[in-house]
Design a protein around this motif. Structure first.
Motif, PDB file in Angstrom:
ATOM      1  N   PHE A  90      27.898  58.188 -17.559  1.00 49.30           N
ATOM      2  CA  PHE A  90      27.160  57.467 -18.591  1.00 49.30           C
ATOM      3  C   PHE A  90      26.894  56.016 -18.179  1.00 49.30           C
ATOM      4  CE2 PHE A  90      29.512  60.911 -20.529  1.00 49.30           C
ATOM      5  CZ  PHE A  90      28.497  61.596 -21.179  1.00 49.30           C
ATOM      6  N   GLU A  91      27.888  55.359 -17.576  1.00 54.30           N
ATOM      7  CA  GLU A  91      27.703  53.974 -17.138  1.00 54.30           C
ATOM      8  C   GLU A  91      26.766  53.884 -15.945  1.00 54.30           C
ATOM      9  OE1 GLU A  91      31.441  52.156 -16.391  1.00 54.30           O
ATOM     10  OE2 GLU A  91      32.093  52.212 -18.497  1.00 54.30           O
ATOM     11  N   THR A  92      26.701  54.934 -15.148  1.00 52.07           N
ATOM     12  CA  THR A  92      25.889  54.911 -13.921  1.00 52.07           C
ATOM     13  C   THR A  92      24.441  55.305 -14.173  1.00 52.07           C
ATOM     14  OG1 THR A  92      27.873  55.558 -12.687  1.00 52.07           O
ATOM     15  CG2 THR A  92      25.755  55.720 -11.523  1.00 52.07           C
ATOM     16  N   PHE A  93      24.234  56.295 -15.033  1.00 51.58           N
ATOM     17  CA  PHE A  93      22.899  56.884 -15.146  1.00 51.58           C
ATOM     18  C   PHE A  93      22.228  56.752 -16.517  1.00 51.58           C
ATOM     19  CE2 PHE A  93      24.428  59.123 -11.381  1.00 51.58           C
ATOM     20  CZ  PHE A  93      23.294  59.155 -10.579  1.00 51.58           C
ATOM     21  N   ILE A  94      22.951  56.398 -17.550  1.00 52.85           N
ATOM     22  CA  ILE A  94      22.390  56.433 -18.899  1.00 52.85           C
ATOM     23  C   ILE A  94      22.085  55.019 -19.392  1.00 52.85           C
ATOM     24  CG2 ILE A  94      22.772  57.186 -21.285  1.00 52.85           C
ATOM     25  CD1 ILE A  94      22.501  59.443 -19.197  1.00 52.85           C
TER      26      ILE A  94
END
Length: 331
Positions: A90-94
Motif C-alpha cells: 500500500f505504501e509503495t503502490f497505492i
C-alpha cells in the motif's frame, strides 16, 4: 527334532519379511518420485501461466507485504520484483488518499471474505497511475490457516480512458443535439424504430417524446412519401451521402414539406441512422407562388403578342383605307 527344524526356518522367514519391506519401501519411493514429478510438472505449468499471463498476479503476506508478482506486473509498473519484495504494498503502490480504504478491503480479504471487481489506481515507477481491476483469494496452509493473499489484476487503464473519451464525446453530441434549431431524429436501422429526437423535432411535429420513442420511423411520413424516404436511409446506411425532399405529418395531420440530410451517428458502440429535417414548407409555397406568377406572365405575354399582331394588322388596314380615301377625294 521338529523344534530344531522350526528354528532353522525362522531366519529364512525374517529375510523374506525384510525383502518384502524393502520392496514396499521401493514401491513407496517410486510413488513418491512419481508424485514429486507430477508436482514439478504442475508447478512448472503454474509458473508458465503466471509468467506469460497478460494480467497482474500479486502475492501478499498477511501484513500486506509483497511476496511475489509476475513479469507482467514488472512490465506495466516499471519495478523489478527484487526492488520492492518485502515492502508494504500500500505504501509503495497505492495513492496516499485511498490507502486507508484499500487497507480495509485487504483486511476483509485476508479475513476470508473474498473480494472481486474492486478497481483502484496503482502508481507506476515513473509516476503514472494505472487503473487495475482486482480479484482476490486467500492462500491457506496445510493446517487451514491463512498465510497470505493472491490477487489477479486486469489493467483497464486504456479501456477507462476510452470510456471517458466516449462519454465526453457523447456529452458534446448530446449538447449539440439538444440545442440544435433543426429537427433531428435518430432511428435504429435494424428495427426502423425511432430511438431519439431533439426538442426542435418535437416542436415540428407536435408529438411528445414518449410517443416518438414508440413510433416506427415511417409513421412520420404519409404513404406517398414513405418509400422515397426509407430508400434514402438505406442508401445512407450503405455509405452514400443523401439529401432528400419529403413530407412529414404532424400530430394534427398537417403536411409539412421537409429537406432531409441523412447521416450515421455512433452511440455506445452502435451505428444509428440520423435525419436532420429542415422545414421548407414556406419555401415550397413561395416557389409554387412564383411558378404560378411565372405562368400568368407567360399567358399574358402570349396574349400580348397576339394583340400586337392584331394592332399591326389593323394599322395596315387603316393605311390601306386611308390610301383609298385619298383616291376617292381626288375625283
Amino acid at each position: 527334532m521338529a523344534q530344531k527344524d522350526a528354528a532353522k526356518e525362522e531366519p529364512v522367514t525374517e529375510i523374506e519379511l525384510l525383502k518384502k519391506r524393502i520392496a514396499e519401501l521401493e514401491e513407496s519411493h517410486s510413488e513418491l518420485r512419481h508424485a514429486e514429478d507430477e508436482l514439478r510438472k504442475q508447478k512448472q505449468l503454474y509458473e508458465n501461466i503466471v509468467n506469460t499471463s497478460q494480467a497482474v498476479v500479486l502475492v501478499l503476506d498477511t501484513k500486506g507485504r509483497i511476496v511475489q508478482f509476475n513479469p507482467y506486473m514488472e512490465q506495466i509498473s516499471g519495478y523489478r520484483l527484487e526492488e520492492v519484495k518485502g515492502k508494504d504494498w500500500f505504501e509503495t503502490f497505492i495513492p496516499e488518499e485511498i490507502r486507508n480504504r484499500l487497507s480495509g478491503i485487504f483486511l476483509k480479504a485476508i479475513g476470508g471474505i473474498q473480494t472481486k471487481g474492486n478497481v483502484n489506481p496503482v502508481i507506476a515507477k515513473d509516476g503514472r497511475e494505472l487503473l487495475i481491476e482486482w480479484y482476490d483469494k486467500t492462500i491457506k496452509g496445510a493446517d487451514g490457516s491463512i498465510e497470505g493473499l493472491v490477487s489477479i489484476g486486469v489493467d483497464i487503464t486504456g479501456r477507462a480512458q476510452a470510456d471517458l473519451a466516449l462519454h465526453a464525446s457523447e456529452k458534446r453530441y448530446r449538447t449539440l443535439f439538444e440545442q440544435s434549431k433543426e429537427a433531428i431524429f435518430i432511428a435504429d436501422p435494424e428495427t426502423r424504430m425511432l430511438v431519439d429526437c431533439n426538442k426542435a423535432a418535437l416542436e415540428m411535429i407536435g408529438y411528445s417524446k414518449e410517443e416518438i420513442l414508440s413510433m416506427p420511423a415511417d409513421r412520420l411520413h404519409p404513404k406517398d412519401a414513405v418509400d422515397q424516404t426509407m430508400e434514402a436511409f438505406k442508401k445512407q446506411a450503405a455509405g452514400e451521402d443523401i439529401v432528400v425532399d419529403s413530407v412529414v405529418l404532424t400530430k394534427a395531420g398537417q403536411r409539412l414539406f421537409v429537406s432531409i440530410n441523412t447521416g450515421i451517428v455512433e452511440l455506445q458502440g452502435k451505428a444509428y441512422l440520423m435525419g436532420i429535417f429542415r422545414d421548407v414548407t414556406e419555401r415550397i409555397k413561395m416557389e409554387k407562388e412564383a411558378q404560378k406568377r411565372l405562368h400568368e406572365l407567360e399567358v399574358f405575354y402570349k396574349a400580348s403578342l397576339g394583340r400586337e399582331e392584331r394592332i399591326l394588322e389593323l394599322k395596315k388596314r387603316v393605311a390601306e383605307l386611308e390610301e383609298s380615301l385619298k383616291g376617292f377625294r381626288t375625283r
